[in-house]
Design an enzyme around this catalytic site. Structure first.
Site, mmCIF file in Angstrom:
data_model
loop_
_atom_site.group_PDB
_atom_site.id
_atom_site.type_symbol
_atom_site.label_atom_id
_atom_site.label_comp_id
_atom_site.label_asym_id
_atom_site.label_seq_id
_atom_site.Cartn_x
_atom_site.Cartn_y
_atom_site.Cartn_z
ATOM 1 N N ASN A 46 25.571 47.823 19.372
ATOM 2 C CA ASN A 46 27.005 48.001 19.601
ATOM 3 C C ASN A 46 27.522 49.259 18.925
ATOM 4 O O ASN A 46 27.047 49.667 17.865
ATOM 5 C CB ASN A 46 27.807 46.758 19.199
ATOM 6 C CG ASN A 46 27.555 46.246 17.804
ATOM 7 O OD1 ASN A 46 26.511 46.513 17.219
ATOM 8 N ND2 ASN A 46 28.501 45.506 17.272
ATOM 9 N N GLU A 59 25.145 45.333 24.814
ATOM 10 C CA GLU A 59 24.648 45.190 26.183
ATOM 11 C C GLU A 59 24.972 46.424 27.026
ATOM 12 O O GLU A 59 24.265 46.724 27.999
ATOM 13 C CB GLU A 59 25.250 43.931 26.826
ATOM 14 C CG GLU A 59 24.742 42.618 26.243
ATOM 15 C CD GLU A 59 25.498 42.153 24.999
ATOM 16 O OE1 GLU A 59 26.206 42.971 24.370
ATOM 17 O OE2 GLU A 59 25.369 40.969 24.659
HETATM 18 N N1 THU Z 1 29.366 42.339 20.432
HETATM 19 C C1 THU Z 1 28.293 42.787 21.153
HETATM 20 O O1 THU Z 1 27.788 43.889 20.914
HETATM 21 N N2 THU Z 1 27.794 41.983 22.134
HETATM 22 C C2 THU Z 1 28.251 40.737 22.409
HETATM 23 O O2 THU Z 1 27.811 40.117 23.378
HETATM 24 C C3 THU Z 1 29.236 40.117 21.518
HETATM 25 C C4 THU Z 1 30.005 41.072 20.677
HETATM 26 C C5 THU Z 1 29.926 43.216 19.392
HETATM 27 C C6 THU Z 1 31.219 43.898 19.765
HETATM 28 C C7 THU Z 1 31.782 44.215 18.390
HETATM 29 O O3 THU Z 1 31.282 45.473 17.972
HETATM 30 C C8 THU Z 1 31.228 43.133 17.483
HETATM 31 O O4 THU Z 1 30.192 42.500 18.208
HETATM 32 C C9 THU Z 1 32.249 42.108 17.056
HETATM 33 O O5 THU Z 1 32.924 41.590 18.145
#
Ligand code: THU
Length: 143
Positions: A46, A59
């Site tokens: 992320n 993702e």
């Molecule tokens: N996040 C993801 O990368 N994928 C997911 O499926 C759930 C949430 C990240 C987004 C953000 O940077 C952090 O988790 C907290 O929400």
């Protein structure tokens, strides 16, 4: 099916990708990895933004990597949080994954191995649009 997949290697790839997470706001690093239809292992992390809503879930990076490294579809997927625990993809990312999934793509989830169709039932996707465009009555009528 799930027995043929090296889930240990997938998790290791997700953990490795997570090291690149840019999470100054949530402090919640996420790593994902997937097996592609031609046997590649791809991954993502992320990447947050000061304009919070612009945050890229892990993702997003994975799907970009899928296409940047040769395309194909996703056959198996796993997602880990900062404590190495399995994390469920958020709703938006289930939709994102569905678009690029092979039928029956398997996800490692908090409730065991489940298919993309199980975690996103009755999904809206490309086939809905294809079916719509194939119907003669779907064309907008001329003014
Ligand atoms: N996040 C993801 O990368 N994928 C997911 O499926 C759930 C949430 C990240 C987004 C953000 O940077 C952090 O988790 C907290 O929400």
């Amino acid at each position: 099916m799930t027995n043929d997949i090296d889930w240990v290697a997938l998790k290791a790839a997700a953990v490795a990708a997570r090291a690149g997470a840019y999470v100054p706001y949530s402090k919640f690093p996420v790593g994902v990895a997937a097996l592609t239809s031609d046997g590649r292992i791809i991954s993502g992390c992320n990447v947050e933004n000061a304009s919070y809503g612009l945050t890229l879930c892990a993702e997003c990076g994975l799907v970009s990597s899928l296409h940047a490294t040769g395309g194909g579809t996703l056959v198996a997927f796993t997602c880990v949080d900062g404590n190495d625990n399995v994390l469920m993809p958020c709703g938006r990312c289930r939709q994102l994954l569905f678009e690029h999934s092979a039928p029956g793509m398997v996800l490692e989830t908090v409730s065991g191995f489940r298919t993309i169709e199980e975690v996103l039932p009755d999904a809206f996707g490309p086939r809905v649009l294809d079916a719509y465009s194939a119907t003669a009555s779907s064309a907008p009528s001329a003014p």
